[in-house]
Design an enzyme around this catalytic site. Sequence first.
Site: not given
Ligand code: IMP
Length: 194
Positions: A117, A173
């Site tokens: 994300d 989730d």
């Molecule tokens: P990051 O923002 O790339 O560090 O993402 C961190 C974590 O947030 C991911 O590995 C997911 O577990 C969770 N995450 C990010 N986007 C979503 C979403 O749209 N739905 C659910 N969990 C999310």
Amino acid sequence: MQLSQMVIEHGPETIGEAPYCFRRFISSERIQNEVRRLGQELSRDFAGRDPVLIGVLNGCFLFMADLSRELRVEVSIDFVKLSSYRDGMQAGRLNLDKNVGLDIAGRHVILVEDIVDTGNSLDFLRTHIRGLGVASLSMVAMFVKESAIRLNRQPEYTGLVIPDDFVVGYGLDHGGRWRQLADLYVLIPHEDQA
Ligand code: IMP
Ligand code: MG
């Protein structure tokens, strides 16, 4: 029981209660096609390199299980767990709750993530895993949001690029719910919810 009664092709079209209703967005068939493709690419690229798959808990659990069964190379399997002081749908500061158990010094590591994300987890884990003296580090994510691509924070291997909307299912989730769904669901904008 008839076979037709046992085969559930799709989950329900919509799930949840307002203000957190989700609609089915990407089918399990589509997801499994991409998992097979990723399995083929990784099998080709890591042939003869004795790689270690490291899943990022909890979200990776379905993807890790499906992807590992598509690999045609021998692999070791381990997990790490990150927590962010996450408030609902907002990302927060990261903490390593569970470290790698295997000695991965000198090994070729493939980090397995459910979704990228902001890319913060990916950055955090790259730094951490590199610090363990690995021979190489690659990342595979089932889903990558468009913002991560724009910020040039994409993993080496990507399943599907999706819009910057909040999604659940296939390991992901909201408040601990919906991880077990085989399809991916997207949050319905509040104004469109009944
Ligand atoms: P990051 O923002 O790339 O560090 O993402 C961190 C974590 O947030 C991911 O590995 C997911 O577990 C969770 N995450 C990010 N986007 C979503 C979403 O749209 N739905 C659910 N969990 C999310
Ligand atoms: Mg995750």
